[in-house]
Design a protein around this motif. Structure first.
Motif, PDB file in Angstrom:
ATOM      1  N   ARG A  30     -16.442   8.039 -29.882  1.00  0.00           N
ATOM      2  CA  ARG A  30     -15.303   7.297 -30.473  1.00  0.00           C
ATOM      3  C   ARG A  30     -15.381   6.139 -30.703  1.00  0.00           C
ATOM      4  NH1 ARG A  30     -11.241   9.541 -25.302  1.00  0.00           N
ATOM      5  NH2 ARG A  30     -11.609  11.891 -25.683  1.00  0.00           N
ATOM      6  N   ASP A  31     -16.041   5.088 -30.129  1.00  0.00           N
ATOM      7  CA  ASP A  31     -16.258   3.745 -30.491  1.00  0.00           C
ATOM      8  C   ASP A  31     -16.978   3.728 -31.795  1.00  0.00           C
ATOM      9  OD1 ASP A  31     -14.816   2.867 -28.223  1.00  0.00           O
ATOM     10  OD2 ASP A  31     -16.672   2.450 -26.972  1.00  0.00           O
ATOM     11  N   ARG A  40     -17.119   5.881 -34.202  1.00  0.00           N
ATOM     12  CA  ARG A  40     -16.095   6.564 -35.111  1.00  0.00           C
ATOM     13  C   ARG A  40     -15.312   5.187 -35.834  1.00  0.00           C
ATOM     14  NH1 ARG A  40     -14.394  12.229 -32.525  1.00  0.00           N
ATOM     15  NH2 ARG A  40     -16.384  13.219 -33.222  1.00  0.00           N
ATOM     16  N   ASN A  41     -14.828   4.199 -34.618  1.00  0.00           N
ATOM     17  CA  ASN A  41     -13.879   3.364 -35.132  1.00  0.00           C
ATOM     18  C   ASN A  41     -14.578   2.395 -35.818  1.00  0.00           C
ATOM     19  OD1 ASN A  41     -11.551   4.250 -33.883  1.00  0.00           O
ATOM     20  ND2 ASN A  41     -12.248   3.417 -31.816  1.00  0.00           N
ATOM     21  N   GLN A  52     -15.191   3.508 -39.515  1.00  0.00           N
ATOM     22  CA  GLN A  52     -13.886   3.455 -40.344  1.00  0.00           C
ATOM     23  C   GLN A  52     -14.048   2.474 -41.862  1.00  0.00           C
ATOM     24  OE1 GLN A  52     -10.046   4.000 -38.644  1.00  0.00           O
ATOM     25  NE2 GLN A  52     -10.706   2.819 -36.884  1.00  0.00           N
ATOM     26  N   ILE A  55     -11.556  10.008 -37.271  1.00  0.00           N
ATOM     27  CA  ILE A  55     -11.678   9.557 -36.092  1.00  0.00           C
ATOM     28  C   ILE A  55     -11.092  10.480 -34.916  1.00  0.00           C
ATOM     29  CG2 ILE A  55     -11.574   6.989 -36.827  1.00  0.00           C
ATOM     30  CD1 ILE A  55      -8.437   6.957 -36.287  1.00  0.00           C
ATOM     31  N   SER A 115      -6.420  -2.304 -32.100  1.00  0.00           N
ATOM     32  CA  SER A 115      -6.624  -1.168 -31.810  1.00  0.00           C
ATOM     33  C   SER A 115      -7.229  -0.391 -33.034  1.00  0.00           C
ATOM     34  CB  SER A 115      -5.196  -0.566 -31.856  1.00  0.00           C
ATOM     35  OG  SER A 115      -4.171  -1.176 -32.987  1.00  0.00           O
ATOM     36  N   ALA A 116      -7.167   1.017 -33.148  1.00  0.00           N
ATOM     37  CA  ALA A 116      -8.018   1.866 -34.156  1.00  0.00           C
ATOM     38  C   ALA A 116      -6.998   1.572 -35.523  1.00  0.00           C
ATOM     39  CB  ALA A 116      -8.293   3.287 -33.796  1.00  0.00           C
ATOM     40  N   SER A 117      -6.033   1.246 -35.426  1.00  0.00           N
ATOM     41  CA  SER A 117      -4.981   1.335 -36.556  1.00  0.00           C
ATOM     42  C   SER A 117      -4.742  -0.016 -37.167  1.00  0.00           C
ATOM     43  CB  SER A 117      -3.602   2.083 -36.219  1.00  0.00           C
ATOM     44  OG  SER A 117      -3.025   1.381 -35.093  1.00  0.00           O
ATOM     45  N   PHE A 119      -9.557  -2.460 -39.872  1.00  0.00           N
ATOM     46  CA  PHE A 119     -10.219  -1.122 -39.977  1.00  0.00           C
ATOM     47  C   PHE A 119      -9.811  -0.640 -41.298  1.00  0.00           C
ATOM     48  CE2 PHE A 119     -10.453  -1.720 -35.421  1.00  0.00           C
ATOM     49  CZ  PHE A 119     -11.725  -1.433 -35.170  1.00  0.00           C
TER      50      PHE A 119
END
Length: 399
Positions: A19-20, A22-23, A26, A31, A105-107, A111
């Motif tokens: 998961r990390d 994938r982030n 980005q 993800i 955060s991922a959003s 990113f």
């Protein structure tokens, strides 16, 4: 596409590492991808073409030794580079050891664009070995190229560092986020600027100031020391205040000249890198010709003689011939099946047309109720026969 297969699906730590990663990759990766235990590598390879996937990052774990491996595959024909992950740290591990961790955060807007790839410690491509050239080329092609003239500086928010130790040959991967701060204004002014974008921060204490000019003009008033002493001189750059697309090279004397030139004033900003993870230490193991299979082009632990290499090439040639024969046989079988289906379809259409003509002829000649009932009964018989024939044909198709 970043995936993990096999025993790695049962390891929660590797799942979090995926998961990390994938982030980190980005925005050009999925993800929220979910793998199943029944999924095989072939499933992802087949779907890579329709989805436009150019590279696969595959995390796996050895069932016997428990070691973790990372494979980078170029789609659709390879090559594949296999690394052994000697050490790795998750994003949460890095944030715990930092005094002032960066919480994103991922959003987040960091990113929105891919990171800037920085390669350090590798040999000059002119003098480098073939395997080292391939590793560098593989990592470079995973990210879009950057043009110094057209790329906007404001879009570069992250840095991906690949550092190779020349003594051990290990590759260390680190991921940073870029922070910029003003250095040509006092702290109180910077606090006022930050309050505008961060509403949760408090206003600076201005009760002891007698005049606003003491705060704005005098950088040393009311503990308003500049951040020049906190950062190094090498990390200070001059950028446009309103447009971060380019770095100013032509000096501007005053505001009037800047307005006439159509440019904004240059401001001094300090650039700081904050590590957000993940962190990995990679060891190159082998390079394969295909997608996780095929001829081994390089191996760090085993070396073959010329006779052994010649024998292996012959074996691979025989395998390729057998594979080509299987493909031809499959293509011939598919062509035969399509021809059979076309003939069956023509027969069905002919039967349907014949049945409709018979029904129309009998309906024109009939006058009495008994004849009508017989016509309906005969029509039902025809339809029943046709449905039976269709069922037989469907069963034949399935077989």
């Amino acid at each position: 596409m970043v995936i993990h297969l096999g025993t790695a699906l049962e390891n929660n730590t590797i799942t979090q590492l995926v998961r990390d990663t994938r982030n980190m990759m980005q925005p050009h990766t999925a993800i929220r991808l979910r793998e199943r235990k029944s999924n095989k590598l072939k499933d992802f390879v087949v779907m890579a073409g329709p989805l436009g996937i150019t590279y696969l990052m595959i995390f796996s774990q050895n069932e016997k030794t428990g070691s973790t491996h990372l494979r980078l595959s170029s789609m659709p024909r390879g090559p594949t580079i296999s690394f052994k992950i000697l050490e790795y740290s998750l994003c949460k591990d890095i944030s715990r050891i930092q005094r002032n961790p960066k919480s994103i955060s991922a959003s987040s807007h960091e990113f929105v664009n891919p990171p800037l790839l920085v390669i350090n410690g590798f040999t000059n491509p002119k003098d480098a070995s073939p395997e080292e050239k391939l590793v560098v080329t593989m990592f470079q092609n995973m990210f879009p190229p950057i043009s110094p003239l057209n790329t906007k500086v404001g879009t570069i928010r992250r840095v991906l560092l690949l550092n190779k130790d020349k003594e051990t040959g290990l590759i260390e991967l680190r991921h940073y986020v870029i922070d910029t701060k003003l250095v040509d204004v006092s702290r109180n002014v910077k606090k006022l600027i930050n309050v505008k974008s961060h509403l949760n921060k408090k206003l600076p204490n201005l009760s002891k100031a007698k005049d606003v000019a003491d705060i704005i003009l005098d950088p040393y008033a009311q503990a308003g020391f500049t951040s020049d002493s906190e950062v190094e001189d090498d990390s200070i750059v001059e950028v446009n205040e309103n447009d971060n697309s380019t770095i100013l090279t032509k000096p501007i004397d005053n505001e009037d000249d800047a307005a006439e030139a159509g440019q904004s004033l240059k401001r001094k900003k300090a650039v700081k890198l904050t590590e957000i993870g993940p962190r990995m230490k990679l060891q190159l193991i082998k390079i394969e010709d295909g997608v996780c299979d095929g001829k081994i082009l390089y191996h760090a632990q085993f070396k073959k003689t010329k006779a052994e290499m010649h024998k292996l090439e012959e074996q691979h040639a025989l395998k390729r011939k057998a594979k080509d024969l299987r493909k031809k046989e499959q293509a011939a079988n598919v062509a035969k099946k399509t021809e059979k289906k076309a003939l069956k379809k023509q027969r069905r259409e002919a039967r349907k047309k014949a049945g409709e003509e018979n029904v129309s002829d009998t309906s024109d000649d009939s006058d009495s109720d008994e004849d009508v009932e017989m016509e309906d009964y005969s029509a039902d018989e025809d339809i029943h026969d046709m449905s039976a024939n269709e069922d037989d044909e469907k069963l034949f198709d399935e077989e």
